[in-house]
Design an enzyme around this catalytic site. Structure first.
Site, PDB file in Angstrom:
ATOM      1  N   TYR A 123     -13.033  -6.551  -8.661  1.00 46.04           N
ATOM      2  CA  TYR A 123     -14.233  -7.391  -8.602  1.00 46.04           C
ATOM      3  C   TYR A 123     -13.849  -8.865  -8.708  1.00 46.04           C
ATOM      4  O   TYR A 123     -14.299  -9.697  -7.917  1.00 46.04           O
ATOM      5  CB  TYR A 123     -15.207  -6.995  -9.727  1.00 46.04           C
ATOM      6  CG  TYR A 123     -16.362  -7.943  -9.879  1.00 46.04           C
ATOM      7  CD1 TYR A 123     -17.352  -8.007  -8.904  1.00 46.04           C
ATOM      8  CD2 TYR A 123     -16.455  -8.786 -10.972  1.00 46.04           C
ATOM      9  CE1 TYR A 123     -18.407  -8.903  -9.016  1.00 46.04           C
ATOM     10  CE2 TYR A 123     -17.506  -9.679 -11.099  1.00 46.04           C
ATOM     11  CZ  TYR A 123     -18.479  -9.733 -10.122  1.00 46.04           C
ATOM     12  OH  TYR A 123     -19.514 -10.633 -10.235  1.00 46.04           O
ATOM     13  N   GLU A 155     -27.798  -8.607 -11.974  1.00 47.66           N
ATOM     14  CA  GLU A 155     -27.846  -9.536 -13.119  1.00 47.66           C
ATOM     15  C   GLU A 155     -29.082  -9.276 -13.969  1.00 47.66           C
ATOM     16  O   GLU A 155     -29.038  -9.396 -15.188  1.00 47.66           O
ATOM     17  CB  GLU A 155     -27.833 -10.998 -12.657  1.00 47.66           C
ATOM     18  CG  GLU A 155     -26.566 -11.431 -11.955  1.00 47.66           C
ATOM     19  CD  GLU A 155     -25.332 -11.500 -12.817  1.00 47.66           C
ATOM     20  OE1 GLU A 155     -25.428 -11.383 -14.062  1.00 47.66           O
ATOM     21  OE2 GLU A 155     -24.240 -11.665 -12.256  1.00 47.66           O
ATOM     22  N   TRP A 212     -21.433  -7.025 -18.229  1.00 43.03           N
ATOM     23  CA  TRP A 212     -21.329  -6.959 -16.774  1.00 43.03           C
ATOM     24  C   TRP A 212     -20.527  -5.723 -16.372  1.00 43.03           C
ATOM     25  O   TRP A 212     -20.802  -5.091 -15.355  1.00 43.03           O
ATOM     26  CB  TRP A 212     -20.699  -8.240 -16.230  1.00 43.03           C
ATOM     27  CG  TRP A 212     -20.586  -8.246 -14.744  1.00 43.03           C
ATOM     28  CD1 TRP A 212     -19.445  -8.310 -14.018  1.00 43.03           C
ATOM     29  CD2 TRP A 212     -21.658  -8.162 -13.780  1.00 43.03           C
ATOM     30  NE1 TRP A 212     -19.742  -8.263 -12.662  1.00 43.03           N
ATOM     31  CE2 TRP A 212     -21.088  -8.183 -12.499  1.00 43.03           C
ATOM     32  CE3 TRP A 212     -23.041  -8.074 -13.887  1.00 43.03           C
ATOM     33  CZ2 TRP A 212     -21.839  -8.112 -11.328  1.00 43.03           C
ATOM     34  CZ3 TRP A 212     -23.790  -8.005 -12.719  1.00 43.03           C
ATOM     35  CH2 TRP A 212     -23.191  -8.033 -11.467  1.00 43.03           C
TER      36      TRP A 212
END
Length: 186
Positions: free
Chosen positions: A19, A41, A49
């Site tokens: 990522y 988000e 996250w």
């Protein structure tokens, strides 16, 4: 993925490194991708996250590949289906907030020609380079995320506090917070 020096936060595993190396901080101008990050988000608020990233494919399946035209039509049956989906974060407020945000997203698209035009307008269309030396130098919010958060809320968006908005700005490359020794900075 080699022996590259990266931002320390991503060294947990290959999912995080991938990522970091291929997405985080790369400028995103496509509405579809900006929307995906906005949904993710939203669900990340109050969570890590990493938790969201591990469930990303499940979110894609659950939310019709982030097709905002479909999500805008979601009603009680879809909300119930999502509440039963153990592959995502089953938070009713966030699920309903996503539908609300989808409608606001499409209204904003109409007003500005694209959501990208709107959101990138806050940085004059180009990434802001914070040049952080270490992770300690990376802020959680800034004046732009404060202003953008306030404006999004005025437009009816939910779960868009300044910290969530700043994380969105980092993910979509509106700010470059790769630390000095990170290969992505070079």
């Amino acid at each position: 993925m080699g022996n590259k020096t990266r931002c320390a936060w991503c060294e947990k595993d290959d999912l995080y490194r991938d990522y970091h190396d291929n997405e985080w901080g790369n400028p995103v101008y496509e509405d579809d991708k900006l929307f995906e990050f906005l949904v993710l988000e939203t669900f990340q608020a109050g969570l890590s996250w990493y938790t969201i990233l591990k469930k990303r494919d499940n979110f894609r399946k659950a939310f019709d590949q982030f097709n905002y035209k479909k999500i805008a039509q979601y009603g009680d049956a879809e909300i119930e289906r999502l509440m039963q989906d153990a592959g995502i974060i089953r938070n009713g407020l966030k699920i309903k907030g996503t539908i609300t945000n989808t409608i606001a997203f499409m209204e904003t698209q109409k007003e500005f020609g694209s959501f990208s035009n709107y959101i990138w307008g806050f940085t004059d269309g180009k990434p802001i380079d914070n040049n952080p030396k270490t992770l300690k130098d990376v802020p959680a919010v800034n004046e732009i995320s404060d202003a953008l958060s306030k404006d999004l809320k005025k437009r009816g968006f939910k779960f868009v506090g300044s910290t969530v908005v700043y994380a969105h700005m980092q993910a979509t490359g509106m700010v470059n917070d790769h630390v000095e020794e990170c290969w992505k900075r070079k």
